[in-house]
Design a protein around this motif. Structure first.
Motif, mmCIF file in Angstrom:
data_model
loop_
_atom_site.group_PDB
_atom_site.id
_atom_site.type_symbol
_atom_site.label_atom_id
_atom_site.label_comp_id
_atom_site.label_asym_id
_atom_site.label_seq_id
_atom_site.Cartn_x
_atom_site.Cartn_y
_atom_site.Cartn_z
ATOM 1 N N GLU A 36 0.859 -1.148 -0.118
ATOM 2 C CA GLU A 36 -0.012 0.048 0.004
ATOM 3 C C GLU A 36 0.960 1.262 0.062
ATOM 4 O OE1 GLU A 36 0.021 -1.524 4.238
ATOM 5 O OE2 GLU A 36 -0.332 -2.224 2.463
ATOM 6 N N CYS A 37 1.969 1.138 0.194
ATOM 7 C CA CYS A 37 2.986 2.358 0.219
ATOM 8 C C CYS A 37 3.663 2.600 -1.438
ATOM 9 C CB CYS A 37 4.214 2.064 1.172
ATOM 10 S SG CYS A 37 3.442 2.460 3.058
ATOM 11 N N SER A 67 -0.171 8.994 -5.712
ATOM 12 C CA SER A 67 -0.365 8.780 -4.311
ATOM 13 C C SER A 67 0.799 7.873 -3.833
ATOM 14 C CB SER A 67 -1.727 7.667 -4.007
ATOM 15 O OG SER A 67 -2.645 8.564 -4.583
ATOM 16 N N GLU A 69 0.389 6.584 -0.586
ATOM 17 C CA GLU A 69 -0.291 5.652 0.318
ATOM 18 C C GLU A 69 -1.670 6.008 -0.028
ATOM 19 O OE1 GLU A 69 0.831 5.275 4.596
ATOM 20 O OE2 GLU A 69 2.407 6.175 3.969
ATOM 21 N N TYR A 107 3.336 14.675 4.252
ATOM 22 C CA TYR A 107 2.867 13.674 5.515
ATOM 23 C C TYR A 107 3.229 14.827 6.786
ATOM 24 C CZ TYR A 107 3.636 9.439 3.320
ATOM 25 O OH TYR A 107 3.519 8.345 2.560
ATOM 26 N N TYR A 114 11.095 5.138 5.133
ATOM 27 C CA TYR A 114 10.127 5.031 3.759
ATOM 28 C C TYR A 114 10.951 6.308 3.110
ATOM 29 C CZ TYR A 114 6.282 5.592 0.670
ATOM 30 O OH TYR A 114 5.115 5.612 -0.304
#
Length: 126
Positions: A36-37, A67, A69, A107, A114
């Motif tokens: 999902e990352c 995107s 995430e 973020y 990450y």
């Protein structure tokens, strides 16, 4: 079909519909980093309204969205046609691969491991 920038794979391409580009699925595969990352560029003409089911409503405007995430959109661009959105998506993917997109600012809570991996994959200086 337009050639994709380094590291990008055509994940899905529906005729006259949605298109999905995925970045380095070999890295974002659950063993190293969660799937999902995986950075993904979505092309579609669904509504951007923030309510249940809104994305199922088709609009005249096409979007290309990077995107990182499910809830982290870094780039959102609008286009008048699917063809223009597909070109825009390829441009976004190229800018990402070239380290030109600032993903840290998307973020509120930094994810340093990450970010370091994305920096490494895109040749970007932290």
């Amino acid at each position: 079909m337009t050639d994709l920038p380094d590291g990008w794979t055509l994940w899905n391409d529906e005729p006259e519909g949605r298109r999905i580009l995925a970045f380095r699925p070999d890295v974002f595969n659950e063993s190293a980093f969660p799937a999902e990352c995986m950075p993904t560029v979505f092309v579609w003409n669904g509504s951007r309204a923030n309510r249940p089911g809104a994305t199922q409503i088709r609009t005249e405007t096409w979007h290309a969205v990077l995107s990182l995430e499910p809830e982290i959109e870094v780039v959102v661009e609008a286009f008048d046609s699917r063809e223009a959105a597909v070109e825009g998506a390829t441009d976004i993917a190229g800018r990402f691969s070239d380290g030109e997109i600032d993903y840290r600012s998307a973020y509120q809570v930094p994810r340093e491991d990450y970010f370091e991996k994305l920096d490494e994959l895109t040749g970007r200086e932290p």
